[in-house]
Motif scaffolding. Structure first.
Motif, PDB file in Angstrom:
ATOM      1  N   UNK A   1      52.316  20.699 -94.446  1.00 39.53           N
ATOM      2  CA  UNK A   1      51.172  21.191 -93.680  1.00 39.53           C
ATOM      3  C   UNK A   1      51.606  22.221 -92.638  1.00 39.53           C
ATOM      4  N   UNK A   2      50.787  23.256 -92.445  1.00 38.10           N
ATOM      5  CA  UNK A   2      51.126  24.322 -91.494  1.00 38.10           C
ATOM      6  C   UNK A   2      50.806  23.902 -90.065  1.00 38.10           C
TER       7      UNK A   2
ATOM      8  N   UNK B   1      53.245  14.558 -91.716  1.00 43.67           N
ATOM      9  CA  UNK B   1      53.216  14.623 -93.186  1.00 43.67           C
ATOM     10  C   UNK B   1      51.772  14.739 -93.698  1.00 43.67           C
ATOM     11  N   UNK B   2      51.645  15.096 -94.978  1.00 43.76           N
ATOM     12  CA  UNK B   2      50.310  15.280 -95.564  1.00 43.76           C
ATOM     13  C   UNK B   2      49.449  14.022 -95.454  1.00 43.76           C
ATOM     14  N   UNK B   3      50.050  12.826 -95.600  1.00 48.70           N
ATOM     15  CA  UNK B   3      49.248  11.589 -95.527  1.00 48.70           C
ATOM     16  C   UNK B   3      48.375  11.591 -94.272  1.00 48.70           C
TER      17      UNK B   3
ATOM     18  N   UNK C   1      41.630  21.400 -96.226  1.00 46.91           N
ATOM     19  CA  UNK C   1      43.085  21.280 -96.409  1.00 46.91           C
ATOM     20  C   UNK C   1      43.744  22.648 -96.561  1.00 46.91           C
ATOM     21  N   UNK C   2      42.927  23.649 -96.840  1.00 44.51           N
ATOM     22  CA  UNK C   2      43.470  25.009 -96.961  1.00 44.51           C
ATOM     23  C   UNK C   2      43.240  25.797 -95.674  1.00 44.51           C
ATOM     24  N   UNK C   3      42.885  25.096 -94.623  1.00 40.11           N
ATOM     25  CA  UNK C   3      42.532  25.745 -93.360  1.00 40.11           C
ATOM     26  C   UNK C   3      43.565  26.786 -92.924  1.00 40.11           C
TER      27      UNK C   3
ATOM     28  N   UNK D   1      45.679  26.011 -89.761  1.00 36.68           N
ATOM     29  CA  UNK D   1      46.714  24.989 -89.763  1.00 36.68           C
ATOM     30  C   UNK D   1      46.254  23.740 -89.017  1.00 36.68           C
ATOM     31  N   UNK D   2      47.213  22.883 -88.703  1.00 34.84           N
ATOM     32  CA  UNK D   2      46.835  21.556 -88.215  1.00 34.84           C
ATOM     33  C   UNK D   2      47.483  21.212 -86.876  1.00 34.84           C
TER      34      UNK D   2
END
Ligand code: BTN
Length: 236
Positions: free
Chosen positions: A68-69, A74-76, A166-168, A171-172
């Motif tokens: 993830x950006x 982690x992705x979870x 999820x393609x934002x 980012x996160x």
């Protein structure tokens, strides 16, 4: 020129997770390619577990070619954050995360969904999301989303929103406080089991890698990695 990743809709499948892996093996798919199915007959949960799916529930898998950006989580946990945000926008508040991969209805406590992240071994991830709005057959496998406030009725709305989020491009970054606030059993005693043995601690929050922060019975503190199968609440 960037091309929108595909979102496949299947009427019936054994497991969206297996389908996406096989489809990607046959012909390379881009970051964000996703699949969802109306009927899933052989859904998989975390290793060794089955996942029961009723028509109307969400069974979806997404292929992600990077970490993830903007975050060290982690992705979870990123997926949990994204699903919780969508649920709060569409259904309302009251959802939470049981570390590390279960989505819960907090009051009364009931599992409403689960996340399954599998590595391709080549830096990519297959991320499966199951979300229940219908009572599954097997006890313990899930629970109904609060009656009267169901998931969005349009079957394609949730998968589309989830894929987009999820393609934002932003980012996160900054998701830690929100996720920490949605942790089930904060300040309560939990137990777990790892290959090196069982443990017990009081849930505190998440650290910068998304590991669960704990206070141990001897007042020392430490963390639990996302690889832990799950935690269980106990009365100390
Ligand atoms: C868990 O709680 O153990 C994770 C459950 C993940 C279920 C989803 S449903 C869509 C995708 N396809 C599968 O076969 N499993 C995941």
């Amino acid at each position: 020129m960037s091309v929108d990743p595909p979102l496949f809709q299947l009427s019936e499948v054994g497991s969206t997770q297996n389908w996406l892996k096989e489809r990607h093996r046959q012909s390379w798919l881009p970051h964000g390619a996703a699949v969802f199915a109306d009927i899933q007959t052989e859904g998989r949960g975390r290793p060794g577990n089955r996942w029961t799916h009723r028509p109307g529930n969400l069974a979806m898998s997404i292929l992600l070619h990077s970490d993830p950006a903007g975050t060290t989580f982690p992705w979870t946990l990123v997926v949990a954050h994204v699903v919780l945000s969508i649920l709060e926008q569409t259904v309302g508040s009251g959802f939470g995360i049981k570390y590390p991969n279960d989505l819960y209805w907090m009051e009364p406590e009931a599992k409403v969904g689960g996340i399954l992240v599998e590595s391709s071994g080549e830096g990519s991830y297959f991320v499966g999301v199951g979300l229940n709005r219908q009572d599954p057959e097997l006890p313990g496998a899930g629970a109904m989303i609060r009656k009267g406030r169901p998931l969005p009725p349009d079957p394609i709305e949730l998968p589309k929103r989830l894929q987009e989020a999820l393609l934002s491009p932003e980012g996160f970054a900054g998701i830690e406080p929100g996720l920490s606030n949605h942790l089930l059993w904060k300040d309560q005693w939990v137990v777990w089991s790892l290959p090196e043995g069982p443990g017990m601690g009081k849930v505190q929050g998440l650290d910068e890698r998304g590991h669960l922060k704990l206070l141990f019975p001897d007042d020392a503190s430490g963390t639990l990695p996302v690889q832990v199968r799950g935690i269980r609440k106990i009365d100390p």
